[in-house]
Design a protein around this motif. Structure first.
Motif, short mmCIF file in Angstrom:
data_model
loop_
_atom_site.label_atom_id
_atom_site.label_comp_id
_atom_site.label_asym_id
_atom_site.label_seq_id
_atom_site.Cartn_x
_atom_site.Cartn_y
_atom_site.Cartn_z
N UNK A 246 62.66 -48.17 10.34
CA UNK A 246 61.51 -47.66 11.11
C UNK A 246 61.52 -48.01 12.60
N UNK A 247 61.80 -49.26 12.98
CA UNK A 247 61.76 -49.56 14.42
C UNK A 247 62.75 -48.70 15.21
N UNK A 248 63.90 -48.47 14.61
CA UNK A 248 64.92 -47.66 15.30
C UNK A 248 64.54 -46.18 15.30
N UNK A 249 63.91 -45.72 14.22
CA UNK A 249 63.44 -44.33 14.19
C UNK A 249 62.46 -44.11 15.35
N UNK B 202 70.49 -45.48 14.20
CA UNK B 202 69.35 -45.56 13.29
C UNK B 202 69.73 -45.74 11.82
N UNK B 203 70.56 -44.86 11.24
CA UNK B 203 70.66 -44.87 9.78
C UNK B 203 71.30 -46.15 9.22
N UNK B 204 70.83 -46.51 8.06
CA UNK B 204 71.58 -47.51 7.28
C UNK B 204 72.21 -46.72 6.13
N UNK C 61 51.02 -41.35 17.81
CA UNK C 61 51.40 -40.01 17.33
C UNK C 61 52.63 -40.10 16.44
N UNK C 62 53.58 -40.92 16.87
CA UNK C 62 54.82 -41.06 16.09
C UNK C 62 54.52 -41.65 14.72
N UNK C 63 53.76 -42.73 14.72
CA UNK C 63 53.43 -43.38 13.45
C UNK C 63 52.68 -42.41 12.53
N UNK C 64 51.73 -41.67 13.10
CA UNK C 64 50.98 -40.71 12.28
C UNK C 64 51.88 -39.64 11.69
N UNK C 65 52.81 -39.15 12.50
CA UNK C 65 53.66 -38.06 12.04
C UNK C 65 54.71 -38.54 11.06
N UNK C 66 55.10 -39.79 11.17
CA UNK C 66 56.27 -40.27 10.42
C UNK C 66 55.94 -41.16 9.21
N UNK C 67 54.68 -41.50 9.02
CA UNK C 67 54.37 -42.44 7.94
C UNK C 67 54.48 -41.84 6.54
N UNK C 68 54.69 -40.53 6.48
CA UNK C 68 54.95 -39.90 5.19
C UNK C 68 56.41 -39.92 4.78
N UNK C 69 57.26 -40.41 5.69
CA UNK C 69 58.69 -40.47 5.39
C UNK C 69 59.10 -41.92 5.11
N UNK C 70 59.50 -42.15 3.88
CA UNK C 70 59.90 -43.51 3.52
C UNK C 70 61.34 -43.79 3.88
N UNK C 71 61.60 -45.03 4.25
CA UNK C 71 62.98 -45.50 4.43
C UNK C 71 63.04 -46.88 3.78
N UNK C 72 63.72 -46.96 2.66
CA UNK C 72 63.77 -48.24 1.94
C UNK C 72 64.61 -49.26 2.70
#
Lengths: 152, 723
Positions: free
Chosen positions: A136-139, A93-95, A121-132
């Motif tokens: 996201x697809x891998x998360x 996942x990480x860059x 559910x995943x999108x709702x829970x995770x949309x507050x976490x930004x990844x520049x």
């Protein structure tokens, strides 16, 4: 003076009660896995658990955190082998990696209350976490992988 | 115990696209090593008696997986066992040559050099083992970190050779160049799905970024920045209230800055807030988005616009054209918004500066710091950390300079962390631009004349004479305007404009806006010619067959031409980014749905096809392409930096929004298998998105949006203009 219970260990720190928990965790106690990103609860890089709930430590004061169980990325799993951490490696996942502690902490709180999250559910829970870097697809894939592991 | 090495420098000579930059990567032929010492044959690697191979990564690790990829290149020719490979990110040293990470250059610039570094070390190890056995090196082979004598079956591990056998073979520059490297069909490490080395520590919080640095006796600094981005002057400083803040240590007042220093970050913030600084806002106090675009519009008709790229006779061809078409495109300021706000820790002691940060351009930083601080470059040591995002922001040494100036005054290690607001307001943005394009078509619909003017601020002008060409132009502000379509008569003119808003290099740099104009205009011309946009492009890509191939591949995989629901369309764009000389051939088809009531655009799917030559790490490559595409979606849909009162109007992620998970489209990446010399992957994908999306909006609605970002109000305006 405030006493904070972080990752099962008690810390007494000499700070104003209104100090953001983030700066105590990071700069006083040097638990640097928790990251500073925006200071206004817009990016999620500083996410930790307060009694199991995901909170933004930049907007949580020391006074609010005192007496609660605080968990940071360092305390998520003693060996760093939480199913999400394993899945994060499996999905590569990480860059840059800077936001990933916060991502994992948000995802861990999600799985704790919903072991079988839907895409929504995943999108709702995770949309507050930004990844520049936009991992996201891998998360998303890693959360699903971990959820399957947790269930089986 | 290291023996002195005969150091020979040879040029890997990558020249940065016409800019006066000669890239020196000194590589030393393996030097002699005493038995039992670490074998340190060149700047690229070290082998220790325990058998571990440390590859020295002089490129910044900012998420692109460069450490793993470059180590794979070395390991391939070294015939190392991958499990023995480690990487480090060394402190600056002249022996590493140009330390610069950007431009999607890392693999492209180092593939040959690092291959030869690995091969030379392998040959020296074989030679040493053969001598110790008194046999011919020709009868020995190296494989997975072991040298074997084939006739006798004797074997020595690399670590054992380093520990026990003198390694004496050295290589001249010519000998290095003459080493026969492996054929791609022989690769065992390059091209393999090897997990990235930096990932495990990035999931446990253990990875150390610049901001995670702590030094004994360290204090925290906050700078008071002027209200206007450039040109304000300081009139007075009153620190009487700041002195009363608990934890306050000192006020630092220098010609370059005023700062407070305190015992903690939050005390420094409080003291900074209590510090009263009055400013003369200077000449840029009224600079705004409107004033900047008015200036751009004036420059559009500048008769002195500098020709940058020219071929054929545009004037005659334009007169003779059967039809002509012209359009004007604009793009807004874009900020880096790397997740780790800019920060730095500096210790000043014994006349030297130890600097802890993540830098994309150590060479430039060292030069700037040495000049500013008045010390020799040898007194500047940049201890490289992981970068919490680079995207070009960490090419700039500004925060290192601030921190070093403060550390020199306070004589204690200083940590400076910019808040997100400071980070954004003090960024070096991707320039806003205005581009006008005009074309003449022949009777057959083909383009016979092409004329373009690119109006933008040029970052290189701020950096100095080495970063502009003889005409005063920064190539990196123009790349992409020299596209690869077969058009006999072309002229591209450039007008660099100073606005009072400093610009820098933001991921994928100029090709973001140059290809937006080129590829959107190409679609407009296809429409005019009555030809399908894919066919139209293919008809002009005779001299770029690899680009034609990815165009076909992306179109085929995206189901180009198949029906879609109402208000939904597909658009294509193809690019030769990052630079025409070293292009990664990239084409994307974007599928989007437009809400005709609100103008809101939903990006549904991106299909991207890429030919970058040899792929060193396939999953890393895929990850970079995915990220670059989504960075492009963020730029194209959402990111609009506006200027008011001489500064950026936005302050944090709430009003400068970037892509979130709920806005992520499906992405599909196709990488063309290739044995061509590798190029780069961090940026090209980004540049395809704005034009492909604008073209998709057109396909969905018939409305042409010529402004990036493609905001709902702009889409609505285009829908109305059409109706």
């Amino acid at each position: 003076m405030a006493t904070l219970l972080i990752n099962g260990k008690s810390h007494t720190v000499d700070v104003d009660p209104g100090t953001p928990l983030l700066w105590v965790i990071r700069e006083r106690l040097q638990l640097t896995g928790t990251k500073f990103g925006c200071g206004v609860a817009q990016c999620g890089a500083c996410t930790v658990h307060l009694d199991g709930q995901a909170v933004r430590s930049c907007q949580t004061t020391v006074a609010q955190a005192a007496g609660k169980k605080i968990t940071t990325i360092e305390g998520l799993d003693p060996a760093g082998r939480h199913p999400l951490q394993v899945a994060w490696i499996a999905e590569q996942v990480p860059q840059c990696g800077y936001c990933q502690s916060g991502q994992i902490m948000s995802a861990a709180a999600l799985l704790a209350r919903n072991p079988n999250p839907s895409d929504k559910d995943i999108v709702n829970a995770m949309s507050g976490n930004l990844c520049r870097c936009a991992t996201y697809p891998r998360i998303k894939r890693a959360i699903k992988r971990a959820a399957q592991g947790v269930r089986s | 115990m290291k023996t002195s090495l005969t150091r020979r420098t040879f040029l890997a000579s990558a020249t940065a696209a016409g800019a006066a930059l000669t890239i020196r990567f000194p590589l030393v032929g393996p030097g002699a090593a005493d038995a039992a010492a670490a074998y340190d044959p060149n700047a690229a690697l070290t082998i220790t008696p325990d058998g571990l191979v440390t590859v020295h990564i002089t490129k910044a690790e900012m998420g692109q997986g460069v450490g793993t990829a470059l180590a794979q290149i070395v390991a391939e020719e070294l015939e190392a066992d991958w499990k023995d490979i480690r990487v480090d990110y060394p402190t600056n040293d002249p022996k590493y040559g140009l330390m610069l990470t950007g431009g999607s250059w890392s693999v492209n610039w180092t593939f040959d050099t690092l291959s030869r570094a690995g091969a030379a070390a392998r040959l020296a190890l074989i030679d040493a083992a053969a001598k110790s056995w008194n046999v011919s090196p020709a009868d020995c082979v190296a494989e997975r970190g072991v040298v074997r004598h084939l006739p006798s079956g004797r074997a020595l591990r690399y670590g054992e050779i380093v520990a026990r056998v003198p390694i004496t073979k050295t290589f001249s520059e010519d000998e290095l160049k003459q080493i026969t490297l492996k054929k791609p069909s022989e690769y065992r490490v390059v091209g393999q799905w090897i997990p990235r080395l930096d990932i495990p520590e990035k999931v446990t919080g253990k990875a150390k970024f610049g901001i995670d640095t702590f030094l004994p006796n360290m204090v925290y600094a906050k700078v008071v920045y002027p209200p206007v981005r450039e040109g304000a002057t300081r009139k007075a400083v009153d620190d009487s209230a700041a002195k009363g803040v608990k934890g306050y240590i000192a006020t630092v007042t220098l010609p370059q800055l005023v700062a407070v220093v305190a015992t903690s970050y939050e005390a420094a913030v409080k003291a900074r807030d209590a510090l009263k600084v009055t400013w003369d806002p200077g000449p840029n106090a009224n600079v705004s988005t409107e004033s900047i675009f008015a200036k751009f519009a004036q420059a559009k008709d500048d008769p002195n616009a500098t020709p940058w790229h020219e071929q054929g006779d545009v004037k005659s061809a334009m007169i003779g054209a059967a039809r002509r078409h012209e359009a004007t495109y604009t793009t807004d300021y874009v900020a880096h918004m790397q997740m780790e706000p800019m920060n730095c820790v500096v210790r000043f002691a014994d006349g030297a500066y130890d600097i802890y940060t993540g830098s994309q351009f150590q060479t430039f930083a060292v030069g700037t710091l040495a000049a500013t601080l008045g010390v020799d470059a040898s007194k500047i040591r940049i201890h490289q950390q992981y970068l919490g995002g680079g995207f070009g922001r960490r090419l700039e040494p500004d925060v290192m300079v601030e921190t070093a100036l403060i550390a020199r005054e306070v004589k204690r290690p200083v940590k400076l962390i910019r808040s997100r607001e400071e980070d954004l307001k003090r960024d070096f943005y991707r320039s806003a631009t205005l581009q006008s394009v005009r074309a003449g078509l022949g009777n057959d619909g083909k383009i016979v004349a092409w004329e373009k003017t690119v109006i933008a601020s040029h970052p290189g002008k701020r950096w100095g004479p080495d970063f502009v060409d003889k005409k005063g132009l920064d190539q990196f502000a123009l790349n992409g305007a020299d596209h690869v379509y077969d058009i006999p008569n072309q002229i591209v003119r450039a007008v660099p404009v100073e606005t009072g808003i400093p610009v820098g290099y933001v991921r994928a740099v100029a090709p973001n806006y140059t290809f937006f104009a080129v590829e959107t205009f190409m679609d407009e011309l296809a429409k005019l010619a009555g030809v399908d946009p894919v066919e139209y492009r293919l008809s002009m890509l005779g001299s770029a067959p690899r680009l034609a191939r990815v165009v076909k591949l992306a179109a085929e995989k995206a189901g180009w031409g198949t029906p879609l629901p109402p208000n939904t369309g597909r658009g294509i764009a193809c690019v030769s980014a990052q630079e025409k000389k070293t292009p990664t051939w990239t084409a994307s088809v974007v599928q989007a749905r437009v809400d005709p009531g609100t103008g809101k655009v939903e990006v549904q799917k991106i299909v991207c096809a890429v030919d970058c030559g040899i792929v060193v790490n396939p999953d890393g490559a895929r990850s970079q392409i995915e990220g670059s595409l989504l960075f492009g979606v963020s730029n194209a849909l959402k990111e609009r930096g506006t200027i008011a009162n001489g500064t950026l109007a936005q302050s944090n992620f709430h009003d400068y929004q970037v892509l979130r998970m709920n806005e992520v489209p499906e992405t599909e990446v196709h990488i063309v298998p290739s044995t061509e010399y590798p190029t780069g992957l961090g940026e090209p994908g980004t540049t395809t998105i704005a034009p492909a999306l604008s073209n998709a909006i057109f396909a969905a609605t018939g409305a042409r949006v010529r402004q990036v970002p493609l905001l709902p109000d702009r889409v609505l305006a285009a829908l109305r203009a059409k109706a």
